[in-house]
Each structure stands twice: as C-alpha cells, then as structure tokens.
Design a protein around this motif. Structure first.
Motif: not given
Length: 273
Positions: A71-86, A197-210
C-alpha cells in the motif's frame, strides 16, 4: 491573430517562459503546469525506488515485507492518477484490475500491482510471481522515462482531478480497487491528495476567477480529509477497508461526489473547455 495552441506551451522539458507570443491567460497556466511536472516527477521517482523494494521482496519470497510495502508503494502511483489518461497503455499494465480482463486472474495481460496483490493475499504466495514482479518494475521505469518527455495539456490535468474523484465515488468506494488486500483507504487518500495538489497549484488563477468557489473547494477537500482521518492508525497507515461498514462507505460517496461535481466545473472557470 491565431493563438498558439496551449499544448505547445506545456510540453515537458520545455516549460520555461516561451519566446513566442501567447495570450495572458495561457501564460498564467505555465507556472502551475511546470510545478505540477515537478510534483509528478518527484512522485514517480519515489514510485520507482519503492517499487524496486516491493518487487525485490516478492522475488525473495518475503510475503510479510511485500504485504507491508504494497500500500505504501502504491500511494505514489495513486497520487498521479489524475493524468493516467496520458499514459493509458502503461496504466493498464501497472494498475488494471481483475475484471478489466475477459479471463480475469488467468488473463495473460493481467499484470501489475493487482496481479501481485492477488498472489499475496488470495493465494498467500509469491511463487510464480517473480515474472510479474520484474514486469511491474520494468513498467514503472518505463513510466519514469515517458513522463520526462510527456506533454501535460492543462485541460487534461485539471479535468483529470474531477474524473478521478468521480471514479472514487462511482467504483472505488465499493472496495473493488484493492479487493484482496483491502488497502483501499491508502488509495483514496492519495487520490484526494493528488487532486488537491492540482487545485492548490492553480489556486491563484481560481481565486482570481471566483474566490467563493475556491473557498468552497477548500471546504469540500477538508470534509473528505476529515472522513478519511477517522480510519487512520497510530502508525500513520489506515485500517483495512473490510473493517469499514457499508453505511460508512456510503457516507463517503456524498462528499466525494460533491467534490467531483465542483471540480468538473473548474476547466470552464479557467477557460480550458
């Protein structure tokens, strides 16, 4: 004037300030995508190191160590799963499940973490799994190499966070992800962390919009984190998912769905639709 395609701005390995003209909104996305590349690269680096330790334990026949590291090995894969389609081909090799294959566990192309998970927990053995261990280790190394040259379209990154939360609510909460080991809660937390992580990185742009929407996202992430925190153990891990009652599993679905629904609007708010 015709705008430069966004994808050209975000080719990995070419994320420095572009020399060609681009609209301001495109340039606003360069930094978060660049930072996300660093995050993914770091997670994959950890995945490579820890997968080697995991697969070495499998090849040595050390079932106890392999089970502990799974389980502790898989967490690193699961963390990047938002881009698994790529990297869908490698995703299938590394992370497919039994029911993704017509012949189930007997399928030749059922490989990766869950194939080894079946051996460790359903059969309580590593015998005959040495080849799967080597294959997983090689596929993770291939992933690391592919990530280095991969293009990260911002719409795929942002959209992937929503799609992953939808998958958690629709299928993963049932316990199908780690059906043999019942280590699902590790995956859930990593999926949530990866999306956040994705949301946090885009937070300045999100805050600017809404700004109100940004605050709502933070609140929804906190709600899901609080639910998962109930199942953490003293050692920093999680209880096995078979100990989580059906009613408590269902209690996860609503907050995760709410988070997924909000995230599904994020591409539009950032002008990426």
């Amino acid at each position: 004037m015709k705008k430069t395609p966004l994808a050209l701005l975000f080719t990995l390995g070419a994320l420095s300030a572009p020399s060609f003209a681009a609209d301001a909104s495109s340039l606003d996305l360069v930094q978060p995508i660049s930072d996300y590349k660093i995050y993914v690269t770091d997670e994959v680096g950890k995945l490579v190191t820890e997968t080697k330790a995991f697969t070495d334990a499998v090849k040595k026949g050390d079932i106890a160590t392999a089970k502990k590291l799974y389980p502790t090995t898989r967490v690193h894969y699961e963390a990047i799963e938002p881009i698994a389609e790529l990297f869908s081909d490698l995703d299938a090799a590394i992370d497919s499940r039994e029911d993704d294959h017509e012949n189930g566990v007997k399928a030749d192309d059922f490989t990766g973490f869950h194939r080894i998970e079946y051996g460790l927990w359903a059969q309580n053995t590593t015998k005959g799994y040495e080849g799967f261990a080597d294959g997983l280790n090689n596929d993770v190394l291939r992933l690391q190499k592919q990530i280095a040259d991969l293009t990260f379209p911002p719409e795929k990154v942002v959209g992937g966070a929503a799609a992953l939360m939808e998958e958690v609510a629709a299928t993963k909460v049932s316990g199908e992800e780690d059906r043999y080991s019942h280590t699902d809660l590790y995956d859930f937390q990593s999926n949530v962390d990866g999306a956040k992580k994705i949301v946090d990185l885009f937070k300045p742009q999100i805050v600017k919009k809404d700004k109100a929407f940004a605050d709502k996202l933070d609140k929804n992430f906190a709600t899901v984190d609080a639910i998962l925190a109930k199942y953490k153990t003293k050692g920093g891990g999680f209880e096995t998912y078979d100990k989580v009652k059906d009613a408590d599993r269902k209690a996860l679905i609503g907050p995760v769905n709410t988070l997924a629904e909000d995230l599904s609007t994020l591409r539009g708010k950032l002008g990426l639709d």
